[in-house]
Design a protein around this motif. Sequence first.
Motif, PDB file in Angstrom:
ATOM      1  N   ILE A 234       0.856  -1.187   0.000  1.00 23.88           N
ATOM      2  CA  ILE A 234       0.000   0.000   0.000  1.00 23.88           C
ATOM      3  C   ILE A 234       0.892   1.236   0.000  1.00 23.88           C
ATOM      4  CG2 ILE A 234      -1.786   1.266   1.260  1.00 23.88           C
ATOM      5  CD1 ILE A 234      -2.633  -1.483   2.447  1.00 23.88           C
ATOM      6  N   ASP A 235       0.739   2.075  -1.028  1.00 24.72           N
ATOM      7  CA  ASP A 235       1.500   3.321  -1.111  1.00 24.72           C
ATOM      8  C   ASP A 235       0.850   4.369  -0.229  1.00 24.72           C
ATOM      9  OD1 ASP A 235       3.427   2.435  -2.959  1.00 24.72           O
ATOM     10  OD2 ASP A 235       2.021   2.732  -4.609  1.00 24.72           O
ATOM     11  N   VAL A 236       1.673   5.071   0.538  1.00 20.36           N
ATOM     12  CA  VAL A 236       1.190   6.128   1.427  1.00 20.36           C
ATOM     13  C   VAL A 236       1.940   7.404   1.077  1.00 20.36           C
ATOM     14  CG1 VAL A 236       0.887   6.854   3.827  1.00 20.36           C
ATOM     15  CG2 VAL A 236       0.815   4.418   3.255  1.00 20.36           C
TER      16      VAL A 236
ATOM     17  N   HIS B  44       6.958   9.929   1.223  1.00 18.03           N
ATOM     18  CA  HIS B  44       6.229   8.872   0.506  1.00 18.03           C
ATOM     19  C   HIS B  44       6.861   7.540   0.879  1.00 18.03           C
ATOM     20  CE1 HIS B  44       3.879   7.117  -2.785  1.00 18.03           C
ATOM     21  NE2 HIS B  44       4.920   6.335  -2.946  1.00 18.03           N
TER      22      HIS B  44
ATOM     23  N   ASP C 136      -7.541   2.277   1.873  1.00 23.22           N
ATOM     24  CA  ASP C 136      -7.843   3.686   2.159  1.00 23.22           C
ATOM     25  C   ASP C 136      -7.674   3.979   3.645  1.00 23.22           C
ATOM     26  OD1 ASP C 136      -8.393   4.211  -0.508  1.00 23.22           O
ATOM     27  OD2 ASP C 136     -10.572   4.092  -0.260  1.00 23.22           O
TER      28      ASP C 136
ATOM     29  N   GLN D 187      -3.933   3.976   4.559  1.00 25.97           N
ATOM     30  CA  GLN D 187      -3.275   5.204   4.093  1.00 25.97           C
ATOM     31  C   GLN D 187      -3.569   6.365   5.031  1.00 25.97           C
ATOM     32  OE1 GLN D 187      -4.991   5.285   0.183  1.00 25.97           O
ATOM     33  NE2 GLN D 187      -3.181   4.408  -0.764  1.00 25.97           N
TER      34      GLN D 187
END
Length: 181
Positions: A71-73, A80, A99, A102
């Motif tokens: 999961i990219d945050v 990042h 979601d 994040q």
Amino acid sequence: MIFTSHSRVLGVSLAASILLFSACAPLPPDGSAGNSLPSATTAPVAAAKPQSASKRSAQVNASGVPGEQRIDVGGANGYHTAVTITPPKQVCDLDAFADGVQYGYAYTWNRLVMEQAREGGKTTTPPPQQFDPSTIRLQDEQYKIVWNGDQRVNACASDGYLIGRIVGTHRAYVDLKGGGS
């Protein structure tokens, strides 16, 4: 003072976890979950998030539990990172879970970094970078529980988001304290 703020974060996470897991609606024991859904003749609920095909793919093992998710945050500006998390088995909406992760991760990370900065020169290392606040989007309204009579019509999404927020909050705390210690 540090101990108090750390215990407060853990206490809030624990309380939220207890509330979340006690609020989850169980499926009928006979496996007739389809029978408990509202019929097509009932009035549609306008606030419900339309259920689309999942944009996230996760490997599912033989027991049907999703595997690790990357999961990219964070956005283009600011800090990042990507976190790899295995969703708990009760998560059935991976998009909502991501979601929640994040938001929980970025919000908690920034709050802890600001607390460290306020404490001043107690550390010898510079404070970590912060996430760009404009990319931290609270989506409580999108994932709020929607009822149709006595049935929750978006249980998967709302539960997934809340579980994701708890997991993201915990992971940010562990990552920041583990990396800064």
